[in-house]
Write a protein that holds these residues in place. Structure first.
Motif, PDB file in Angstrom:
ATOM      1  N   ALA A  70       0.827  -1.216   0.000  1.00 18.42           N
ATOM      2  CA  ALA A  70       0.000   0.000   0.000  1.00 18.42           C
ATOM      3  C   ALA A  70       0.859   1.261   0.000  1.00 18.42           C
ATOM      4  O   ALA A  70       0.565   2.240   0.702  1.00 18.42           O
ATOM      5  CB  ALA A  70      -0.937  -0.011   1.210  1.00 18.42           C
ATOM      6  N   GLY A  71       1.937   1.239  -0.770  1.00 18.47           N
ATOM      7  CA  GLY A  71       2.803   2.398  -0.914  1.00 18.47           C
ATOM      8  C   GLY A  71       3.830   2.575   0.181  1.00 18.47           C
ATOM      9  O   GLY A  71       4.681   3.468   0.091  1.00 18.47           O
ATOM     10  N   ASP A  72       3.780   1.755   1.217  1.00 11.27           N
ATOM     11  CA  ASP A  72       4.729   1.863   2.322  1.00 11.27           C
ATOM     12  C   ASP A  72       5.766   0.747   2.257  1.00 11.27           C
ATOM     13  O   ASP A  72       5.432  -0.408   1.950  1.00 11.27           O
ATOM     14  CB  ASP A  72       4.005   1.784   3.673  1.00 11.27           C
ATOM     15  CG  ASP A  72       3.078   2.968   3.902  1.00 11.27           C
ATOM     16  OD1 ASP A  72       3.416   4.075   3.427  1.00 11.27           O
ATOM     17  OD2 ASP A  72       2.042   2.783   4.558  1.00 11.27           O
ATOM     18  N   THR A  73       7.018   1.074   2.565  1.00 18.09           N
ATOM     19  CA  THR A  73       8.079   0.075   2.620  1.00 18.09           C
ATOM     20  C   THR A  73       8.092  -0.571   3.995  1.00 18.09           C
ATOM     21  O   THR A  73       8.101   0.112   5.019  1.00 18.09           O
ATOM     22  CB  THR A  73       9.446   0.709   2.334  1.00 18.09           C
ATOM     23  OG1 THR A  73       9.443   1.277   1.012  1.00 18.09           O
ATOM     24  CG2 THR A  73      10.555  -0.333   2.419  1.00 18.09           C
TER      25      THR A  73
ATOM     26  N   ARG B 213      -2.514  -4.233  13.723  1.00 18.22           N
ATOM     27  CA  ARG B 213      -3.543  -3.289  14.177  1.00 18.22           C
ATOM     28  C   ARG B 213      -3.574  -2.049  13.294  1.00 18.22           C
ATOM     29  O   ARG B 213      -4.652  -1.521  12.992  1.00 18.22           O
ATOM     30  CB  ARG B 213      -3.279  -2.915  15.634  1.00 18.22           C
ATOM     31  CG  ARG B 213      -3.596  -4.037  16.617  1.00 18.22           C
ATOM     32  CD  ARG B 213      -3.526  -3.555  18.049  1.00 18.22           C
ATOM     33  NE  ARG B 213      -2.155  -3.296  18.473  1.00 18.22           N
ATOM     34  CZ  ARG B 213      -1.381  -4.185  19.063  1.00 18.22           C
ATOM     35  NH1 ARG B 213      -1.849  -5.407  19.304  1.00 18.22           N
ATOM     36  NH2 ARG B 213      -0.147  -3.880  19.430  1.00 18.22           N
ATOM     37  N   GLU B 214      -2.388  -1.598  12.864  1.00 21.47           N
ATOM     38  CA  GLU B 214      -2.320  -0.427  11.982  1.00 21.47           C
ATOM     39  C   GLU B 214      -3.030  -0.700  10.664  1.00 21.47           C
ATOM     40  O   GLU B 214      -3.849   0.117  10.209  1.00 21.47           O
ATOM     41  CB  GLU B 214      -0.851  -0.071  11.734  1.00 21.47           C
ATOM     42  CG  GLU B 214      -0.644   1.108  10.801  1.00 21.47           C
ATOM     43  CD  GLU B 214       0.819   1.379  10.535  1.00 21.47           C
ATOM     44  OE1 GLU B 214       1.148   1.773   9.393  1.00 21.47           O
ATOM     45  OE2 GLU B 214       1.637   1.173  11.462  1.00 21.47           O
ATOM     46  N   TRP B 215      -2.772  -1.834  10.026  1.00 17.05           N
ATOM     47  CA  TRP B 215      -3.415  -2.154   8.753  1.00 17.05           C
ATOM     48  C   TRP B 215      -4.901  -2.435   8.923  1.00 17.05           C
ATOM     49  O   TRP B 215      -5.712  -2.081   8.078  1.00 17.05           O
ATOM     50  CB  TRP B 215      -2.718  -3.359   8.117  1.00 17.05           C
ATOM     51  CG  TRP B 215      -1.390  -3.001   7.504  1.00 17.05           C
ATOM     52  CD1 TRP B 215      -0.841  -1.760   7.395  1.00 17.05           C
ATOM     53  CD2 TRP B 215      -0.453  -3.901   6.909  1.00 17.05           C
ATOM     54  NE1 TRP B 215       0.383  -1.820   6.774  1.00 17.05           N
ATOM     55  CE2 TRP B 215       0.646  -3.121   6.461  1.00 17.05           C
ATOM     56  CE3 TRP B 215      -0.426  -5.270   6.721  1.00 17.05           C
ATOM     57  CZ2 TRP B 215       1.751  -3.677   5.827  1.00 17.05           C
ATOM     58  CZ3 TRP B 215       0.682  -5.826   6.079  1.00 17.05           C
ATOM     59  CH2 TRP B 215       1.758  -5.048   5.644  1.00 17.05           C
ATOM     60  N   ARG B 216      -5.245  -3.052  10.028  1.00 18.10           N
ATOM     61  CA  ARG B 216      -6.672  -3.319  10.289  1.00 18.10           C
ATOM     62  C   ARG B 216      -7.448  -2.017  10.358  1.00 18.10           C
ATOM     63  O   ARG B 216      -8.554  -1.906   9.806  1.00 18.10           O
ATOM     64  CB  ARG B 216      -6.791  -4.080  11.618  1.00 18.10           C
ATOM     65  CG  ARG B 216      -8.224  -4.354  12.057  1.00 18.10           C
ATOM     66  CD  ARG B 216      -8.262  -4.767  13.510  1.00 18.10           C
ATOM     67  NE  ARG B 216      -7.776  -3.673  14.376  1.00 18.10           N
ATOM     68  CZ  ARG B 216      -7.514  -3.812  15.672  1.00 18.10           C
ATOM     69  NH1 ARG B 216      -7.647  -5.000  16.253  1.00 18.10           N
ATOM     70  NH2 ARG B 216      -7.092  -2.774  16.384  1.00 18.10           N
ATOM     71  N   ASP B 217      -6.856  -1.000  11.017  1.00 18.00           N
ATOM     72  CA  ASP B 217      -7.556   0.276  11.184  1.00 18.00           C
ATOM     73  C   ASP B 217      -7.511   1.136   9.926  1.00 18.00           C
ATOM     74  O   ASP B 217      -8.485   1.832   9.604  1.00 18.00           O
ATOM     75  CB  ASP B 217      -6.955   1.055  12.364  1.00 18.00           C
ATOM     76  CG  ASP B 217      -7.130   0.338  13.693  1.00 18.00           C
ATOM     77  OD1 ASP B 217      -8.008  -0.545  13.781  1.00 18.00           O
ATOM     78  OD2 ASP B 217      -6.370   0.644  14.644  1.00 18.00           O
ATOM     79  N   GLU B 218      -6.391   1.089   9.202  1.00 24.77           N
ATOM     80  CA  GLU B 218      -6.229   1.944   8.020  1.00 24.77           C
ATOM     81  C   GLU B 218      -6.873   1.361   6.774  1.00 24.77           C
ATOM     82  O   GLU B 218      -7.168   2.097   5.818  1.00 24.77           O
ATOM     83  CB  GLU B 218      -4.750   2.200   7.758  1.00 24.77           C
ATOM     84  CG  GLU B 218      -4.070   3.065   8.808  1.00 24.77           C
ATOM     85  CD  GLU B 218      -2.627   3.360   8.454  1.00 24.77           C
ATOM     86  OE1 GLU B 218      -2.169   2.870   7.389  1.00 24.77           O
ATOM     87  OE2 GLU B 218      -1.964   4.085   9.220  1.00 24.77           O
TER      88      GLU B 218
ATOM     89  N   GLU C 145     -10.090  -7.812   3.621  1.00 23.94           N
ATOM     90  CA  GLU C 145     -10.824  -8.899   4.264  1.00 23.94           C
ATOM     91  C   GLU C 145     -10.055  -9.427   5.477  1.00 23.94           C
ATOM     92  O   GLU C 145      -8.829  -9.575   5.444  1.00 23.94           O
ATOM     93  CB  GLU C 145     -11.033 -10.030   3.259  1.00 23.94           C
ATOM     94  CG  GLU C 145     -11.888 -11.181   3.790  1.00 23.94           C
ATOM     95  CD  GLU C 145     -12.092 -12.271   2.762  1.00 23.94           C
ATOM     96  OE1 GLU C 145     -12.651 -13.322   3.138  1.00 23.94           O
ATOM     97  OE2 GLU C 145     -11.691 -12.077   1.597  1.00 23.94           O
ATOM     98  N   ARG C 146     -10.792  -9.708   6.537  1.00 27.25           N
ATOM     99  CA  ARG C 146     -10.179 -10.270   7.737  1.00 27.25           C
ATOM    100  C   ARG C 146     -10.971 -11.482   8.223  1.00 27.25           C
ATOM    101  O   ARG C 146     -12.165 -11.594   7.975  1.00 27.25           O
ATOM    102  CB  ARG C 146     -10.142  -9.231   8.872  1.00 27.25           C
ATOM    103  CG  ARG C 146      -9.173  -8.090   8.641  1.00 27.25           C
ATOM    104  CD  ARG C 146      -9.005  -7.218   9.887  1.00 27.25           C
ATOM    105  NE  ARG C 146     -10.277  -6.691  10.360  1.00 27.25           N
ATOM    106  CZ  ARG C 146     -10.816  -6.963  11.551  1.00 27.25           C
ATOM    107  NH1 ARG C 146     -10.199  -7.809  12.382  1.00 27.25           N
ATOM    108  NH2 ARG C 146     -11.967  -6.424  11.907  1.00 27.25           N
ATOM    109  N   ILE C 147     -10.284 -12.366   8.885  1.00 25.88           N
ATOM    110  CA  ILE C 147     -10.939 -13.492   9.551  1.00 25.88           C
ATOM    111  C   ILE C 147     -10.542 -13.414  11.019  1.00 25.88           C
ATOM    112  O   ILE C 147      -9.397 -13.705  11.378  1.00 25.88           O
ATOM    113  CB  ILE C 147     -10.526 -14.849   8.959  1.00 25.88           C
ATOM    114  CG1 ILE C 147     -10.843 -14.914   7.466  1.00 25.88           C
ATOM    115  CG2 ILE C 147     -11.226 -15.981   9.697  1.00 25.88           C
ATOM    116  CD1 ILE C 147     -10.388 -16.199   6.789  1.00 25.88           C
ATOM    117  N   GLU C 148     -11.457 -12.974  11.845  1.00 28.60           N
ATOM    118  CA  GLU C 148     -11.153 -12.866  13.269  1.00 28.60           C
ATOM    119  C   GLU C 148     -11.049 -14.259  13.881  1.00 28.60           C
ATOM    120  O   GLU C 148     -11.885 -15.117  13.635  1.00 28.60           O
ATOM    121  CB  GLU C 148     -12.229 -12.040  13.971  1.00 28.60           C
ATOM    122  CG  GLU C 148     -12.281 -10.585  13.513  1.00 28.60           C
ATOM    123  CD  GLU C 148     -13.280  -9.763  14.314  1.00 28.60           C
ATOM    124  OE1 GLU C 148     -13.846 -10.303  15.293  1.00 28.60           O
ATOM    125  OE2 GLU C 148     -13.489  -8.586  13.951  1.00 28.60           O
TER     126      GLU C 148
END
Length: 354
Positions: A228-231, A271-276, A281-284
């Motif tokens: 997502a554009g970040d290294t 947590r950062e990617w989950r919020d941003e 898609e996520r599987i809790e």
């Protein structure tokens, strides 16, 4: 009796000197065979024309190395560039009759606890012999299964399902050149520095890990990827393994094993990617035998100059910052997208092929 890739010289003696020359040639041949063949004490060494293919079983995008004991038993070791050392289950070491070595301190190897013992290398049948660990003085470390179980018996039993030998960690790869061939499902030990030719875009400089978790010749390596554009700095971790719950395995939908190659994501970055990225898609509760950790699906990432994806990453229990500030450990969940990845651990260069 030339070694592979070498040339023998033939001399035609005169009748008078025949006996003398035959004796001289015999002595030369014996010397040549015993001193010049490119071999290790416990197996062949690769040459440019003849790399050495390891005996393996390819399992859910992981390489399980399968040497055979003198008694004819096949063992399984997971090839793990992210492993801190090379070890064998204590129970298996006893079965093989391996003895401890006189080593001043058991903590001399990177990451090795005083609870472990240092043992002689296993003796395998000639056709399945393995090179010894590099900076462990050709020795293995004996690890009690009970030590592993402290991390949770059910989880460890699942994690090492099909692995009854142990782990070939970074000390096994260190300073050598290896080809992880995901397309052909082969693990190949190549001549030092024998990297494939290709675009510089797909040639990646790796950074070795030193210090507490890395010996001076450590095979632990990190590299940058782009998401997502970040290294993001990741540990190269061919042995990364995740245990999916049955329901998560069905949701992932690839009919694969519940125990498979993973891509461990540090808790902070997860947590950062989950919020941003709420659109990802996520599987809790999708990973861990009791569903203690989540999975997140990254649609695309750039690795080795290639765009690959989607990749399911699993939330890890630990951070990876002690590995050159890494935020994740990249295993076969992403590497499976490549035909092959060849790594020269001496120069710290990896070449990615698709």
């Amino acid at each position: 009796f030339p070694c592979p890739g070498q040339v023998s010289v033939h001399v035609i003696p005169t009748p008078i000197m025949a006996r003398v020359v035959r004796l001289i040639l015999l002595a030369l041949i014996v010397t040549f065979v015993t001193t010049s063949c490119d071999v290790l004490e416990d197996g062949p060494r690769p040459t440019l024309k003849q790399p050495v293919e390891m005996p393996i079983r390819y399992d859910a995008h992981r390489f399980l190395v399968t040497p055979v004991s003198p008694a004819g038993d096949t063992l399984s070791f997971i090839a793990d560039t992210g492993g801190n050392f090379t070890w064998i289950f204590e129970e298996k070491a006893r079965e093989l009759g391996l003895s401890g070595v006189n080593y001043e301190t058991k903590g001399a190897y990177s990451g090795v606890s005083e609870e472990f013992s240092v043992i002689e290398s296993p003796n395998f049948r000639e056709e399945t012999r393995l090179p010894p660990p590099v900076y462990q003085d050709s020795h293995y470390v004996s690890v009690p299964m009970e030590w592993n179980y402290r991390h949770g018996r059910k989880y460890i039993e699942a994690l090492y399902r099909g692995v009854d030998g142990g782990v070939l960690g970074n000390s096994w790869f260190s300073t050598r050149t290896w080809r992880f061939d995901y397309a052909a499902q082969q693990l190949v030990w190549k001549e030092d520095g024998a990297l494939p030719e290709g675009s510089s875009e797909h040639r990646v400089e790796l950074t070795p890990v030193h210090g507490e978790r890395g010996a001076p010749e450590s095979g632990l390596m990190t590299l940058p990827i782009v998401v997502a554009g970040d290294t993001v700095t990741v540990l190269l971790d061919t042995g990364a393994t995740v245990v999916l719950t049955e329901s998560a395995s069905r949701k992932v939908g690839d009919s694969g094993s519940t125990v498979r190659a993973g891509f461990h994501l540090g808790p902070d970055l997860y947590r950062e990617w989950r919020d941003e990225h709420p659109e990802w898609e996520r599987i809790e509760g999708g990973s861990g035998t009791d569903g203690d950790y989540d999975l997140i699906r990254v649609p695309e990432m750039k690795v080795g100059g290639y765009e690959i994806g989607p990749v399911w990453l699993n939330e890890a229990v630990m951070e990876f910052d002690r590995y050159n500030g890494a935020q994740a450990a990249m295993g076969g969940a992403a590497l499976k997208y490549f035909d092959a990845v060849t790594v020269d651990f001496e120069s710290g260069v990896a070449v990615f092929e698709r």
